[in-house]
Design a protein around this motif. Structure first.
Motif, short mmCIF file in Angstrom:
data_model
loop_
_atom_site.label_atom_id
_atom_site.label_comp_id
_atom_site.label_asym_id
_atom_site.label_seq_id
_atom_site.Cartn_x
_atom_site.Cartn_y
_atom_site.Cartn_z
N PHE A 1 0.91 -1.53 0.13
CA PHE A 1 -0.04 -0.10 -0.05
C PHE A 1 0.83 1.55 0.27
N ILE A 2 1.93 1.18 -0.67
CA ILE A 2 2.80 2.36 -1.02
C ILE A 2 1.57 4.04 -2.04
N SER A 3 1.61 4.06 -2.87
CA SER A 3 0.65 4.95 -3.63
C SER A 3 -0.35 5.03 -2.89
N GLU A 4 -1.00 6.17 -2.79
CA GLU A 4 -2.62 7.23 -2.24
C GLU A 4 -3.18 6.03 -2.26
N ASN A 5 -3.36 5.80 -3.96
CA ASN A 5 -4.64 5.62 -4.36
C ASN A 5 -4.04 3.45 -4.19
N GLU A 6 -3.62 3.01 -3.26
CA GLU A 6 -3.21 1.81 -2.99
C GLU A 6 -4.13 1.80 -1.46
N LYS A 7 -3.28 3.05 -0.61
CA LYS A 7 -3.68 3.29 0.95
C LYS A 7 -5.10 3.41 0.63
N LYS A 8 -6.04 4.44 -0.46
CA LYS A 8 -7.70 4.12 -0.17
C LYS A 8 -8.31 2.90 -0.53
N ALA B 1 -11.22 -1.20 2.15
CA ALA B 1 -11.62 -2.51 2.76
C ALA B 1 -11.12 -2.54 4.21
N LEU B 2 -10.62 -2.06 5.02
CA LEU B 2 -10.57 -1.54 5.90
C LEU B 2 -11.91 -1.36 6.89
N THR B 3 -12.45 -0.41 6.51
CA THR B 3 -13.91 -0.22 7.07
C THR B 3 -15.26 -0.93 6.35
N GLU B 4 -14.57 -1.93 5.99
CA GLU B 4 -15.91 -2.66 4.76
C GLU B 4 -15.68 -3.87 6.22
N GLY B 5 -14.47 -4.17 6.91
CA GLY B 5 -14.72 -5.21 7.46
C GLY B 5 -13.89 -6.52 7.23
N HIS B 6 -12.73 -6.07 6.25
CA HIS B 6 -12.21 -7.76 5.87
C HIS B 6 -10.77 -6.58 7.10
N SER B 7 -9.67 -8.02 7.08
CA SER B 7 -8.51 -8.31 7.39
C SER B 7 -7.59 -7.80 6.28
N ILE B 8 -6.24 -7.02 6.11
CA ILE B 8 -5.29 -6.41 5.83
C ILE B 8 -4.35 -7.12 5.90
N VAL B 9 -2.87 -7.80 5.66
CA VAL B 9 -1.66 -8.01 5.93
C VAL B 9 -1.08 -7.03 5.20
N GLN B 10 -0.02 -5.63 5.96
CA GLN B 10 1.05 -4.77 5.23
C GLN B 10 2.41 -5.30 5.11
N LEU B 11 3.09 -4.93 4.46
CA LEU B 11 4.33 -4.57 4.24
C LEU B 11 4.62 -3.33 4.89
N LEU C 1 -4.77 3.81 11.62
CA LEU C 1 -4.87 2.64 11.66
C LEU C 1 -4.35 1.68 13.01
N TYR C 2 -4.46 2.61 14.17
CA TYR C 2 -3.91 1.93 15.60
C TYR C 2 -5.60 1.65 15.71
N ASN C 3 -7.31 1.80 15.04
CA ASN C 3 -8.18 1.32 15.96
C ASN C 3 -7.90 -0.23 15.32
N TYR C 4 -7.99 0.01 13.70
CA TYR C 4 -7.84 -1.36 13.14
C TYR C 4 -7.24 -2.16 13.82
N CYS C 5 -5.70 -1.95 14.00
CA CYS C 5 -4.89 -3.32 14.54
C CYS C 5 -5.49 -3.66 16.53
N THR C 6 -5.47 -2.73 16.66
CA THR C 6 -5.95 -3.61 18.18
C THR C 6 -7.39 -4.30 18.30
N GLN C 7 -8.41 -3.92 16.54
CA GLN C 7 -9.49 -4.90 16.36
C GLN C 7 -9.23 -5.90 15.57
N GLY C 8 -7.42 -6.39 15.27
CA GLY C 8 -7.48 -7.47 14.52
C GLY C 8 -7.52 -7.73 13.55
N GLN C 9 -7.69 -6.06 12.80
CA GLN C 9 -7.52 -6.56 11.25
C GLN C 9 -6.97 -6.08 10.21
N ILE C 10 -5.59 -5.73 10.95
CA ILE C 10 -4.93 -4.87 9.77
C ILE C 10 -3.39 -5.71 10.83
#
Length: 83
Positions: A2-9, A14-24, A39-48
């Motif tokens: 998720f380097i570019s701004e469009n990739e971050k979008k 995906a996170l707001t829709e409830g999906h899980s992400i692995v980010q390098l 991303l903090y809240n998503y981390c605490t919820q185990g989504q990222i």
């Protein structure tokens, strides 16, 4: 990665829709590391899950990511997805 701004979008949608992400990421973790603010809240919820290749050490003032680092991270992401 998720380097570019469009990739971050895409990641954020995906996170707001409830999906899980692995980010390098290219900046290693220090002893007090935690997910970045947006991303903090998503981390605490185990989504990222943030992963850092072992050769990338923590930098207090991270520099702009290089094309070479982008290529390495994209290659690693492709390997993870293939398994």
């Amino acid at each position: 990665p998720f380097i570019s701004e469009n990739e971050k979008k895409v990641r954020d949608y995906a996170l707001t829709e409830g999906h899980s992400i692995v980010q390098l990421v290219e900046n290693g973790f220090n002893d007090l590391a935690q997910c970045p603010g947006n991303l903090y809240n998503y981390c605490t919820q185990g989504q990222i899950l943030l992963l850092v290749p072992s050769e990338y050490q923590h930098k207090e003032k991270p520099s702009k990511i290089s094309r070479q680092q982008c290529m390495v991270l994209n290659s690693l992401a492709a390997e993870i997805c293939a398994e």
